[in-house]
Design an enzyme around this catalytic site. Structure first.
Site, PDB file in Angstrom:
ATOM      1  N   ARG A 183       2.489  13.470 -10.533  1.00 10.78           N
ATOM      2  CA  ARG A 183       1.202  13.263  -9.870  1.00 10.78           C
ATOM      3  C   ARG A 183       1.097  14.079  -8.589  1.00 10.78           C
ATOM      4  O   ARG A 183       0.004  14.359  -8.125  1.00 10.78           O
ATOM      5  CB  ARG A 183       1.047  11.785  -9.483  1.00 10.78           C
TER       6      ARG A 183
ATOM      7  N   ARG B 198       3.459  22.901  -3.410  1.00  7.86           N
ATOM      8  CA  ARG B 198       2.701  24.116  -3.094  1.00  7.86           C
ATOM      9  C   ARG B 198       3.439  25.015  -2.125  1.00  7.86           C
ATOM     10  O   ARG B 198       4.044  24.521  -1.179  1.00  7.86           O
ATOM     11  CB  ARG B 198       1.385  23.742  -2.386  1.00  7.86           C
TER      12      ARG B 198
ATOM     13  N   ARG C 174       4.377  -4.030 -11.112  1.00  5.09           N
ATOM     14  CA  ARG C 174       4.743  -4.175  -9.707  1.00  5.09           C
ATOM     15  C   ARG C 174       3.572  -4.793  -8.975  1.00  5.09           C
ATOM     16  O   ARG C 174       2.404  -4.539  -9.306  1.00  5.09           O
ATOM     17  CB  ARG C 174       5.056  -2.817  -9.065  1.00  5.09           C
TER      18      ARG C 174
ATOM     19  N   ARG D  61       4.517   1.983   2.955  1.00  5.80           N
ATOM     20  CA  ARG D  61       3.628   2.796   3.780  1.00  5.80           C
ATOM     21  C   ARG D  61       2.782   1.915   4.690  1.00  5.80           C
ATOM     22  O   ARG D  61       2.657   0.711   4.463  1.00  5.80           O
ATOM     23  CB  ARG D  61       2.742   3.702   2.923  1.00  5.80           C
TER      24      ARG D  61
ATOM     25  N   GLU E  51       2.515  -2.084   3.473  1.00  4.75           N
ATOM     26  CA  GLU E  51       2.621  -2.397   2.036  1.00  4.75           C
ATOM     27  C   GLU E  51       4.061  -2.688   1.646  1.00  4.75           C
ATOM     28  O   GLU E  51       4.930  -1.851   1.822  1.00  4.75           O
ATOM     29  CB  GLU E  51       2.143  -1.204   1.189  1.00  4.75           C
TER      30      GLU E  51
ATOM     31  N   TYR F 222      -1.225   3.496 -15.760  1.00  4.54           N
ATOM     32  CA  TYR F 222      -1.298   3.848 -14.334  1.00  4.54           C
ATOM     33  C   TYR F 222      -2.486   4.795 -14.138  1.00  4.54           C
ATOM     34  O   TYR F 222      -2.354   5.977 -13.901  1.00  4.54           O
ATOM     35  CB  TYR F 222       0.034   4.499 -13.953  1.00  4.54           C
TER      36      TYR F 222
ATOM     37  N   ASP G 233      -5.894   6.335 -12.427  1.00  6.98           N
ATOM     38  CA  ASP G 233      -6.639   6.508 -11.177  1.00  6.98           C
ATOM     39  C   ASP G 233      -8.094   6.128 -11.449  1.00  6.98           C
ATOM     40  O   ASP G 233      -8.506   6.011 -12.603  1.00  6.98           O
ATOM     41  CB  ASP G 233      -6.561   7.968 -10.710  1.00  6.98           C
TER      42      ASP G 233
END
Ligand code: UDP
Length: 369
Positions: free
Chosen positions: A173, A177, A250, A282, A302, A350, A352
């Protein structure tokens, strides 16, 4: 006499709400039932002190699908937020996703050629051709230093499993770069809906009957649902009474702090804590999704943990074992003629948000066209 409905939509998240909106447009009557005390599923935002708090975790809309982007823009105007998380590992701070800023900070280099040389040398140590799990995928993509500092601890905290036991697609995901570009996503379109996500769902469900605090179990027990078609967005295994055993998920627990006296806590919407020793994964500072509007600030830490029956599931754990179990449920779901399964929980995927929209519009097309 009670009203007749064509569809019973179980769950008022994105999938169920799109279905209800499209069905209504086609002259069908829907009843949406929602077990929580609010609509929106996990994209729900609550406005506190002028700040839209993402109550069930940060949602950043991104897609490369023009049709999906146009579709969602009917319901909200999007701002030009670009997700650029920062990662903190011990006392070191890095930009994400893995890009020249990350590499420069990690190795003191400046050019793509220098970064590539280091990464290629680290990859060569392992020489992995066909990565079989997340660890192998990460090492073969980016090498040991980035894996150990920015991936391993975070991933193991988030998923509660060793990186060798997790599927490689999870890490795919994230872009890698060789440019100084901190945009977390490669997608063409990105942003946060101005005014929050809940307003989108409110618009979709405008004129649709919704019963809050109503579970499917309770509704079924009290009403005859035999002549309604069902759109089910809850856990697929729960629908079938966990007859083959429970799929694993989860869950996330949020510790949210409202800070009246602080304007800017961390300078960024998303800061990941990638070392194992910090218990949360996070910290989200919600106001930065909307460029700092609102009074004071609000942060959410979290904490990720294993799901068990009775608590909120967030992430399906799509490893081989669970996928095999899901296939058995999927066969039952396919045979359930009167029910459309959808969303992250109904499809055990999963997904988006953009993929949920695509799936919902595909389900609408199958149903009505
Ligand atoms: N990930 C990581 N380090 C990070 C951020 C993400 O290793 O600092 C990995 C981790 O395995 C995670 C995956 O990338 O599960 C996907 O992250 P993403 O931010 O897309 O997850 P989400 O926002 O859906 O929780």
């Amino acid at each position: 006499m009670s009203k007749k409905y064509d569809y019973l939509v179980v769950g008022s998240g994105l999938f169920g709400s799109i279905f209800a909106y499209e069905a209504k447009k086609r002259g069908k009557e829907c009843l949406v039932i929602e077990k929580r005390n609010h609509i929106g599923g996990n994209i729900y935002c609550e406005n506190i002190n002028g700040i839209n708090v993402h109550k069930y975790g940060a949602h950043i809309f991104h897609t490369s699908n023009r049709a999906v982007w146009d579709y969602i823009n009917q319901f909200a105007e999007f701002n030009n937020y670009i997700n650029s998380p920062v990662a903190i590992y011990k006392d070191e701070l890095y930009n994400l996703p893995f890009n020249m800023n990350t590499f420069s900070k990690m190795w003191g280099i400046k050019t793509p050629a220098e970064a590539k040389e280091i990464i290629e040398a680290q990859k060569a140590e392992y020489n992995i051709e066909n990565p079989q799990n997340l660890e192998e995928q990460a090492l073969s993509l980016i090498g040991k230093d980035v894996y150990e500092k920015l991936i391993k601890g975070y991933t193991e905290k988030q998923w509660g499993r060793s990186c060798t036991e997790l599927p490689s697609f999870i890490i795919r995901r994230l872009p890698v770069r060789y440019t100084y570009d901190n945009n977390y996503f490669n997608d063409r379109y990105q942003g946060i809906p101005i005014g929050g996500y809940t307003k989108i769902i409110e618009k979709m469900l405008d004129g649709v009957d919704v019963l809050l605090e109503t579970s499917f179990e309770d509704y079924k027990a009290a009403n005859d649902i035999s002549d309604m078609k069902i759109v089910y967005t809850g856990n697929v295994d729960e629908y079938f009474g966990y007859k083959y055993g429970a799929l694993q998920y989860r869950t996330v627990r949020f510790e949210t702090e409202i800070m009246e006296d602080c304007d800017n806590y961390q300078g960024n919407a998303v800061v990941n804590y990638t070392e194992r020793e910090v218990p949360y994964t996070r910290i989200i500072e919600h106001k930065h999704f909307e460029f700092g509007q609102g009074k004071g600030t609000i942060i959410s830490k979290e904490y990720s943990s294993e799901w068990s029956v009775g608590i909120e599931p967030y992430y399906p754990i799509n490893n081989d074992e669970n996928n095999a179990l899901y296939q058995k449920y999927e066969a039952l779901a396919d045979a359930e003629e009167n029910v459309i399964f959808g969303g992250r929980l109904g499809k055990y995927k999963y997904y988006d948000m953009d993929k949920v929209i695509e799936a919902a519009l595909a389900a609408v097309e199958t149903e009505f066209e």
